[in-house]
Scaffold this motif. Structure first.
Motif, PDB file in Angstrom:
ATOM      1  N   THR A 122       2.899  29.326  21.769  1.00 37.84           N
ATOM      2  CA  THR A 122       3.496  29.368  23.108  1.00 37.84           C
ATOM      3  C   THR A 122       4.997  29.156  23.056  1.00 37.84           C
ATOM      4  O   THR A 122       5.773  29.904  23.657  1.00 37.84           O
ATOM      5  N   THR A 123       5.410  28.127  22.321  1.00 35.90           N
ATOM      6  CA  THR A 123       6.841  27.797  22.237  1.00 35.90           C
ATOM      7  C   THR A 123       7.645  28.919  21.592  1.00 35.90           C
ATOM      8  O   THR A 123       8.729  29.276  22.068  1.00 35.90           O
ATOM      9  N   LEU A 124       7.124  29.477  20.507  1.00 34.53           N
ATOM     10  CA  LEU A 124       7.834  30.542  19.799  1.00 34.53           C
ATOM     11  C   LEU A 124       7.932  31.812  20.647  1.00 34.53           C
ATOM     12  O   LEU A 124       9.007  32.420  20.746  1.00 34.53           O
ATOM     13  N   PHE A 227      18.772  26.911  38.325  1.00 34.31           N
ATOM     14  CA  PHE A 227      17.400  27.062  37.846  1.00 34.31           C
ATOM     15  C   PHE A 227      17.242  28.342  37.039  1.00 34.31           C
ATOM     16  O   PHE A 227      16.352  28.439  36.188  1.00 34.31           O
ATOM     17  N   PHE A 228      18.090  29.323  37.266  1.00 30.09           N
ATOM     18  CA  PHE A 228      18.064  30.514  36.418  1.00 30.09           C
ATOM     19  C   PHE A 228      18.523  30.162  35.010  1.00 30.09           C
ATOM     20  O   PHE A 228      17.957  30.637  34.023  1.00 30.09           O
ATOM     21  N   HIS A 229      19.542  29.303  34.918  1.00 34.51           N
ATOM     22  CA  HIS A 229      19.996  28.837  33.611  1.00 34.51           C
ATOM     23  C   HIS A 229      18.881  28.065  32.904  1.00 34.51           C
ATOM     24  O   HIS A 229      18.746  28.133  31.675  1.00 34.51           O
ATOM     25  N   ALA A 230      18.102  27.304  33.672  1.00 34.23           N
ATOM     26  CA  ALA A 230      16.967  26.592  33.085  1.00 34.23           C
ATOM     27  C   ALA A 230      15.963  27.583  32.510  1.00 34.23           C
ATOM     28  O   ALA A 230      15.411  27.385  31.416  1.00 34.23           O
ATOM     29  N   PHE A 231      15.741  28.660  33.233  1.00 36.35           N
ATOM     30  CA  PHE A 231      14.778  29.678  32.827  1.00 36.35           C
ATOM     31  C   PHE A 231      15.153  30.317  31.489  1.00 36.35           C
ATOM     32  O   PHE A 231      14.267  30.622  30.666  1.00 36.35           O
ATOM     33  N   VAL A 232      16.456  30.505  31.234  1.00 37.53           N
ATOM     34  CA  VAL A 232      16.878  31.200  30.014  1.00 37.53           C
ATOM     35  C   VAL A 232      17.276  30.252  28.889  1.00 37.53           C
ATOM     36  O   VAL A 232      17.271  30.653  27.715  1.00 37.53           O
ATOM     37  N   SER A 233      17.625  28.999  29.217  1.00 33.25           N
ATOM     38  CA  SER A 233      18.155  28.102  28.188  1.00 33.25           C
ATOM     39  C   SER A 233      17.128  27.114  27.644  1.00 33.25           C
ATOM     40  O   SER A 233      17.085  26.860  26.426  1.00 33.25           O
ATOM     41  N   ILE A 234      16.295  26.554  28.505  1.00 32.73           N
ATOM     42  CA  ILE A 234      15.332  25.546  28.044  1.00 32.73           C
ATOM     43  C   ILE A 234      14.353  26.117  27.014  1.00 32.73           C
ATOM     44  O   ILE A 234      14.072  25.461  26.000  1.00 32.73           O
ATOM     45  N   PRO A 235      13.820  27.341  27.193  1.00 35.33           N
ATOM     46  CA  PRO A 235      12.967  27.900  26.132  1.00 35.33           C
ATOM     47  C   PRO A 235      13.687  28.047  24.796  1.00 35.33           C
ATOM     48  O   PRO A 235      13.077  27.868  23.731  1.00 35.33           O
ATOM     49  N   VAL A 236      14.985  28.358  24.836  1.00 36.45           N
ATOM     50  CA  VAL A 236      15.753  28.491  23.599  1.00 36.45           C
ATOM     51  C   VAL A 236      15.935  27.127  22.937  1.00 36.45           C
ATOM     52  O   VAL A 236      15.859  26.995  21.704  1.00 36.45           O
ATOM     53  N   ILE A 237      16.157  26.093  23.747  1.00 38.96           N
ATOM     54  CA  ILE A 237      16.280  24.726  23.214  1.00 38.96           C
ATOM     55  C   ILE A 237      14.986  24.320  22.522  1.00 38.96           C
ATOM     56  O   ILE A 237      14.994  23.809  21.395  1.00 38.96           O
ATOM     57  N   TYR A 238      13.851  24.568  23.172  1.00 38.83           N
ATOM     58  CA  TYR A 238      12.561  24.217  22.566  1.00 38.83           C
ATOM     59  C   TYR A 238      12.278  25.067  21.328  1.00 38.83           C
ATOM     60  O   TYR A 238      11.684  24.588  20.352  1.00 38.83           O
TER      61      TYR A 238
END
Length: 317
Positions: A122-124, A227-238
């Motif tokens: 899921t994370t990848l 929240f758009f930044h959250a959508f694109v950045s948090i998955p990259v952080i994880y």
């Protein structure tokens, strides 16, 4: 050794970045009612996060061992305790199986490996799919190779997840794996596609929970967070924190470094990034780990047969 070097580099990066921006680092936060509510919701989601993880393991485990959901929750938290001492969450499986009877530990270990594989899948996949959007947002040209990787790798990862038996056979060519687990080549063949889909669905749901926690905490410390930044950045952080070797407790410095790198490129100040990443680590890793340690102190575990049943490949039936 490698993990220690990575940890020191991460801490060094943080120190350098903070010193270079010392004038703009301000930890004097002012919280509005909505921001306080965001923190409270993040705290309330802690049990949901680990209950879903426990349920994933329990639905597989109950087919081979009559273990209660309460025991599964305790075992999952015990896995966190052991994970804090061993690299890359290896201790999760070890800690969980200690809660099981010796004859069921091998099956329990494979069930735990499957839940971890589902969460990693899921994370990848989500991280790789978000990667091109992140590069577009920060106005960086995306190379052709990275574009192909972000589109093709998720498909290959998903194929691998639904063919774990084949993947395990390939990995069994490694000398250590062949020596320790040669009697369990068919272990991953016991899972039906329906079970794999069920576990993966719960992993996606859990991913949504801790991503929502992270988003709410960043908003709590930075009211202008998009929240758009959250959508694109948090998955990259994880994605990055998952693929870099570390200990769970040492993730503290690593996650902050990655978050500063990713969110800093979106022009967010350092203080809210550090505060939110520390908070998510405190809520989802440190607090449950210490709670699991408290449970461990009051539970008698049968440790001695562990090596025989889990590591040596002895039959579990």
């Amino acid at each position: 050794m490698i993990k220690g070097i990575i940890f020191l580099l991460a801490v060094g990066f943080l120190i350098r970045h903070i010193s270079e921006n010392a004038q703009s680092v301000n930890f004097d936060f002012q919280f509005s009612g909505f921001q306080v509510l965001a923190i409270l919701v993040s705290i309330l989601l802690i049990p949901a996060n680990w209950l879903v993880e426990s349920w994933k393991w329990h639905i597989l485990l109950k087919k081979t061992d009559q273990t209660s959901f309460k025991t599964a929750v305790g075992a999952t938290l015990n896995g966190l305790v052991f994970s804090s001492m061993l690299p890359n969450r290896v201790g999760e499986t070890l800690g969980r199986t200690l809660y099981l009877s010796p004859k069921n530990r091998t099956n329990g270990a494979f069930h735990s490996l499957l839940t971890s594989a589902a969460q990693l899948t899921t994370t990848l996949i989500i991280g790789l799919l978000a990667l091109p959007f992140y590069f577009v947002v920060i106005d960086q040209e995306l190379s052709l190779g990275l574009s192909i990787l972000s589109l093709s790798a998720p498909v290959l990862i998903l194929i691998g997840y639904f063919n774990l038996k084949t993947v395990f056979k390939l990995v069994s060519n490694w000398k250590w794996v062949r020596k320790k687990l040669s009697k369990h080549n068919e272990a991953f063949g016991q899972y039906s596609n329906l079970q794999l889909i069920h576990v993966l669905s719960l992993s996606i749901f859990r991913y949504f929970i801790f991503s929502l926690q992270f988003t709410l905490l960043i908003f709590a410390f930075e009211s202008g967070f998009s929240f758009f930044h959250a959508f694109v950045s948090i998955p990259v952080i994880y994605l990055l924190t998952t693929t870099i070797p570390s200990f769970s407790l040492a993730e503290l410095g690593l996650r902050e470094s990655v978050a500063v790198l990713i969110l800093g490129a979106l022009n967010y100040s350092i203080a809210p990034i550090l505060a939110s990443t520390f908070s998510i680590w405190l809520l989802n890793i440190a607090a449950p780990t210490f709670f699991g340690l408290a449970l461990l102190l009051f539970r008698k575990l049968n440790v001695l047969p562990l090596r025989q049943n889990v590591l040596s490949g002895a039959p579990n039936r």
